[in-house]
Design a protein around this motif. Structure first.
Motif, PDB file in Angstrom:
ATOM      1  N   ALA A   1       0.842  -1.504  -0.110  1.00 35.39           N
ATOM      2  CA  ALA A   1       0.002   0.115   0.416  1.00 35.39           C
ATOM      3  C   ALA A   1       0.745   1.316  -0.070  1.00 35.39           C
ATOM      4  O   ALA A   1       0.319   2.431  -0.028  1.00 35.39           O
ATOM      5  CB  ALA A   1      -0.989   0.120   1.148  1.00 35.39           C
ATOM      6  N   GLY A   2       2.179   1.131   0.053  1.00 40.97           N
ATOM      7  CA  GLY A   2       3.218   2.398   0.261  1.00 40.97           C
ATOM      8  C   GLY A   2       2.923   2.706   1.616  1.00 40.97           C
ATOM      9  O   GLY A   2       2.164   2.245   2.651  1.00 40.97           O
ATOM     10  N   GLY A   3       4.019   3.432   2.055  1.00 43.64           N
ATOM     11  CA  GLY A   3       4.338   4.130   3.327  1.00 43.64           C
ATOM     12  C   GLY A   3       5.496   4.910   3.570  1.00 43.64           C
ATOM     13  O   GLY A   3       6.145   5.349   2.739  1.00 43.64           O
TER      14      GLY A   3
ATOM     15  N   ALA B   1       3.154   1.389   7.504  1.00 45.45           N
ATOM     16  CA  ALA B   1       2.627   0.569   6.407  1.00 45.45           C
ATOM     17  C   ALA B   1       1.308   1.113   5.656  1.00 45.45           C
ATOM     18  O   ALA B   1       0.402   0.405   5.517  1.00 45.45           O
ATOM     19  CB  ALA B   1       2.498  -0.941   6.665  1.00 45.45           C
ATOM     20  N   LYS B   2       1.269   2.379   5.449  1.00 45.85           N
ATOM     21  CA  LYS B   2       0.048   3.072   4.896  1.00 45.85           C
ATOM     22  C   LYS B   2       0.750   4.279   4.167  1.00 45.85           C
ATOM     23  O   LYS B   2       1.580   5.001   4.888  1.00 45.85           O
ATOM     24  CB  LYS B   2      -0.988   3.232   6.098  1.00 45.85           C
ATOM     25  CG  LYS B   2      -0.450   3.999   7.095  1.00 45.85           C
ATOM     26  CD  LYS B   2      -1.494   3.948   8.089  1.00 45.85           C
ATOM     27  CE  LYS B   2      -1.015   4.981   9.439  1.00 45.85           C
ATOM     28  NZ  LYS B   2      -2.166   5.002  10.476  1.00 45.85           N
ATOM     29  N   PRO B   3      -0.464   4.736   3.241  1.00 43.13           N
ATOM     30  CA  PRO B   3       0.166   6.159   2.817  1.00 43.13           C
ATOM     31  C   PRO B   3       0.131   7.237   3.869  1.00 43.13           C
ATOM     32  O   PRO B   3      -1.018   7.402   4.402  1.00 43.13           O
ATOM     33  CB  PRO B   3      -0.543   6.420   1.634  1.00 43.13           C
ATOM     34  CG  PRO B   3      -1.439   4.779   1.216  1.00 43.13           C
ATOM     35  CD  PRO B   3      -1.307   4.217   2.505  1.00 43.13           C
ATOM     36  N   VAL B   4       0.842   8.175   3.916  1.00 43.32           N
ATOM     37  CA  VAL B   4       0.895   9.399   5.044  1.00 43.32           C
ATOM     38  C   VAL B   4       1.578  10.396   4.118  1.00 43.32           C
ATOM     39  O   VAL B   4       2.570  10.260   3.732  1.00 43.32           O
ATOM     40  CB  VAL B   4       1.551   8.869   6.233  1.00 43.32           C
ATOM     41  CG1 VAL B   4       1.492  10.359   7.228  1.00 43.32           C
ATOM     42  CG2 VAL B   4       0.979   7.898   7.010  1.00 43.32           C
ATOM     43  N   SER B   5       0.696  11.607   4.128  1.00 44.40           N
ATOM     44  CA  SER B   5       1.159  12.798   3.643  1.00 44.40           C
ATOM     45  C   SER B   5       2.713  13.294   4.197  1.00 44.40           C
ATOM     46  O   SER B   5       2.979  13.166   5.466  1.00 44.40           O
ATOM     47  CB  SER B   5       0.333  13.945   3.570  1.00 44.40           C
ATOM     48  OG  SER B   5       0.159  14.676   4.775  1.00 44.40           O
ATOM     49  N   ALA B   6       3.520  14.024   3.395  1.00 42.29           N
ATOM     50  CA  ALA B   6       4.604  14.596   4.063  1.00 42.29           C
ATOM     51  C   ALA B   6       4.380  15.655   5.212  1.00 42.29           C
ATOM     52  O   ALA B   6       4.935  15.483   6.113  1.00 42.29           O
ATOM     53  CB  ALA B   6       5.469  15.160   2.799  1.00 42.29           C
ATOM     54  N   ALA B   7       3.378  16.226   4.773  1.00 45.73           N
ATOM     55  CA  ALA B   7       3.053  17.349   5.845  1.00 45.73           C
ATOM     56  C   ALA B   7       2.555  16.628   7.343  1.00 45.73           C
ATOM     57  O   ALA B   7       3.347  17.041   8.443  1.00 45.73           O
ATOM     58  CB  ALA B   7       1.602  18.006   5.575  1.00 45.73           C
ATOM     59  N   GLU B   8       1.781  15.321   7.261  1.00 39.47           N
ATOM     60  CA  GLU B   8       1.631  14.737   8.452  1.00 39.47           C
ATOM     61  C   GLU B   8       2.771  14.080   9.193  1.00 39.47           C
ATOM     62  O   GLU B   8       2.785  14.118  10.047  1.00 39.47           O
ATOM     63  CB  GLU B   8       0.516  13.746   8.060  1.00 39.47           C
ATOM     64  CG  GLU B   8      -0.323  13.246   9.288  1.00 39.47           C
ATOM     65  CD  GLU B   8      -1.577  12.416   8.995  1.00 39.47           C
ATOM     66  OE1 GLU B   8      -2.466  12.107   9.665  1.00 39.47           O
ATOM     67  OE2 GLU B   8      -1.689  12.016   7.847  1.00 39.47           O
TER      68      GLU B   8
ATOM     69  N   GLY C   1      15.425  10.212  10.532  1.00 37.76           N
ATOM     70  CA  GLY C   1      15.724  10.452   9.261  1.00 37.76           C
ATOM     71  C   GLY C   1      14.152   9.685   8.805  1.00 37.76           C
ATOM     72  O   GLY C   1      13.772   8.609   9.252  1.00 37.76           O
ATOM     73  N   ILE C   2      13.869  10.286   7.894  1.00 38.36           N
ATOM     74  CA  ILE C   2      12.399   9.867   7.194  1.00 38.36           C
ATOM     75  C   ILE C   2      12.648   9.322   5.728  1.00 38.36           C
ATOM     76  O   ILE C   2      13.273  10.236   4.829  1.00 38.36           O
ATOM     77  CB  ILE C   2      11.269  11.212   7.174  1.00 38.36           C
ATOM     78  CG1 ILE C   2      11.213  11.379   8.755  1.00 38.36           C
ATOM     79  CG2 ILE C   2      10.090  10.489   6.501  1.00 38.36           C
ATOM     80  CD1 ILE C   2      10.355  12.590   8.820  1.00 38.36           C
ATOM     81  N   ALA C   3      12.143   8.263   5.369  1.00 39.57           N
ATOM     82  CA  ALA C   3      11.943   7.685   3.904  1.00 39.57           C
ATOM     83  C   ALA C   3      10.826   7.194   3.747  1.00 39.57           C
ATOM     84  O   ALA C   3      10.213   6.861   4.644  1.00 39.57           O
ATOM     85  CB  ALA C   3      13.163   6.392   3.775  1.00 39.57           C
ATOM     86  N   GLN C   4      10.404   7.556   2.327  1.00 43.49           N
ATOM     87  CA  GLN C   4       9.017   7.325   1.950  1.00 43.49           C
ATOM     88  C   GLN C   4       8.917   6.277   0.965  1.00 43.49           C
ATOM     89  O   GLN C   4       9.980   6.316   0.277  1.00 43.49           O
ATOM     90  CB  GLN C   4       8.079   8.279   1.528  1.00 43.49           C
ATOM     91  CG  GLN C   4       7.940   9.539   2.846  1.00 43.49           C
ATOM     92  CD  GLN C   4       7.481  10.428   2.200  1.00 43.49           C
ATOM     93  OE1 GLN C   4       7.873  11.694   1.746  1.00 43.49           O
ATOM     94  NE2 GLN C   4       5.821  10.766   2.062  1.00 43.49           N
ATOM     95  N   TYR C   5       7.857   5.316   0.542  1.00 45.42           N
ATOM     96  CA  TYR C   5       8.076   4.399  -0.457  1.00 45.42           C
ATOM     97  C   TYR C   5       6.642   4.287  -1.172  1.00 45.42           C
ATOM     98  O   TYR C   5       5.931   4.555  -0.501  1.00 45.42           O
ATOM     99  CB  TYR C   5       8.751   3.037   0.084  1.00 45.42           C
ATOM    100  CG  TYR C   5       7.894   2.200   0.919  1.00 45.42           C
ATOM    101  CD1 TYR C   5       6.653   1.441   0.601  1.00 45.42           C
ATOM    102  CD2 TYR C   5       7.910   2.720   2.303  1.00 45.42           C
ATOM    103  CE1 TYR C   5       6.161   1.052   1.579  1.00 45.42           C
ATOM    104  CE2 TYR C   5       7.077   2.073   3.228  1.00 45.42           C
ATOM    105  CZ  TYR C   5       6.070   1.179   3.156  1.00 45.42           C
ATOM    106  OH  TYR C   5       5.477   0.670   3.983  1.00 45.42           O
ATOM    107  N   PRO C   6       6.601   4.220  -2.563  1.00 46.07           N
ATOM    108  CA  PRO C   6       5.114   4.251  -3.136  1.00 46.07           C
ATOM    109  C   PRO C   6       4.648   2.904  -2.996  1.00 46.07           C
ATOM    110  O   PRO C   6       5.081   1.799  -2.819  1.00 46.07           O
ATOM    111  CB  PRO C   6       5.813   4.479  -4.672  1.00 46.07           C
ATOM    112  CG  PRO C   6       6.862   3.925  -4.715  1.00 46.07           C
ATOM    113  CD  PRO C   6       7.803   3.926  -3.155  1.00 46.07           C
ATOM    114  N   ALA C   7       3.415   3.118  -3.327  1.00 48.83           N
ATOM    115  CA  ALA C   7       2.413   1.829  -3.232  1.00 48.83           C
ATOM    116  C   ALA C   7       2.622   1.016  -4.585  1.00 48.83           C
ATOM    117  O   ALA C   7       2.994   1.544  -5.595  1.00 48.83           O
ATOM    118  CB  ALA C   7       0.938   2.382  -3.272  1.00 48.83           C
TER     119      ALA C   7
END
Length: 313
Positions: free
Chosen positions: A183-185, A243-250, A276-282
């Protein structure tokens, strides 16, 4: 509650062993309906049950309000069985007598199941829609079955939990990520600022207490959130996996709140954290090692920026 069952799904042979527990219990008291449950502070969920020939409605996955159950009266501290050969007329059950009658529960035998450290797991229960007699020998045999099941639970828990903080470890994190990454996260990679000084000034015992308190703060931070996991990677390195999509602002808002929590201490520690923050796509086949590398790089940037801050990769 969901975290508990995600963990149970990863235990080796859990379903098979749970069924064996039920089958052995039925050998001892064949006329009873047995079920194995897990409980939290507020809920009880039925994990497994024996063949039901009674009028009592029970199903695997059934979730109950713990306050509405007999299991809420269980003595976990002293590991004592709870016995009602006839629930009717028991004054202490007055507040749930309507629910017991609606469920056709007339007799009940419950045995508490705990981990070795005393944490509650759940119960093994025998119920019937008729009055029953429970002899001491049968109860003793059931207690032995419960004790052996508790040993199994501890062996599995040790495989997935950090022994100092009781947070999940890297092994569990890997399996959690592999099963929940579609689902991305995003992940927070945390490192404590000034932890070496705490060890040097106050000793490693105090350092261990600090790490336990950090773990408690992380658990409090994720409490009530779904698809979120806190883990200790080692030393003073921790991780939160969303383990879910979360916006950069949040994510920024959460990181700010978490940093504030990790810079407030009752003792006079000069201690804070960097993230350190890393995001990954769905939909992708994200590699956890690569994601950790990205988060570690972002953490390095946060440290360079003066610590007690966060940075996105």
């Amino acid at each position: 509650m969901m975290e508990t069952f995600q963990e149970l799904e990863m235990y080796k042979n859990f379903d098979e062993l749970a069924e064996d527990v039920i089958d052995l219990a039925k050998e001892i008291l064949p006329d009873q309906l047995f079920y194995l449950s897990s409980i939290t502070e507020a809920q009880q969920i039925v994990l497994k049950h024996s063949l039901n020939t009674s009028s009592i409605p029970v199903a695997e996955g059934m979730v109950l309000d713990l306050n509405d159950t007999l299991c809420s009266r269980m003595d976990f501290e002293n590991k004592q069985p709870l016995v009602y050969e006839d629930v009717q007329g028991a004054p202490e059950l007055k507040h749930i007598e309507d629910k017991l009658e609606a469920a056709h529960v007339r007799s009940y035998l419950g045995l508490p199941i705990s981990f070795v450290n005393g944490d509650r797991f759940g119960t093994l229960c025998a119920v019937n829609d008729e009055k029953s007699q429970f002899d001491a020998r049968s109860i003793t045999l059931l207690q032995r079955i419960v004790r052996m099941f508790s040993y199994y639970l501890d062996l599995e828990r040790f495989a997935y939990r950090d022994s100092l903080t009781d947070l999940y470890n890297r092994h569990f994190l890997t399996r959690f990520f592999d099963g929940n990454s579609k689902a991305g996260g995003s992940i927070f990679f945390l490192d404590l600022d000034g932890f070496k000084n705490v060890n040097d000034l106050y000793g490693h015992e105090t350092g261990d207490l600090v790490l336990k308190e950090v773990a408690a703060k992380l658990q409090q931070f994720i409490e009530g959130q779904t698809d979120v996991l806190a883990a200790r990677l080692g030393g003073d390195e921790f991780l939160i996996c969303f383990a879910k999509p979360v916006s950069a602002a949040e994510l920024s808002e959460w990181a700010t709140r978490l940093l504030a929590s990790l810079s407030q201490w009752e003792a006079d520690y000069s201690l804070s954290a960097s993230i350190g923050i890393a995001q990954y796509p769905a939909g992708g086949n994200q590699d956890l090692r690569e994601l950790l590398r990205q988060a570690d790089h972002a953490l390095y940037q946060a440290k360079k920026s003066g610590k007690n801050c966060y940075s996105f990769y």
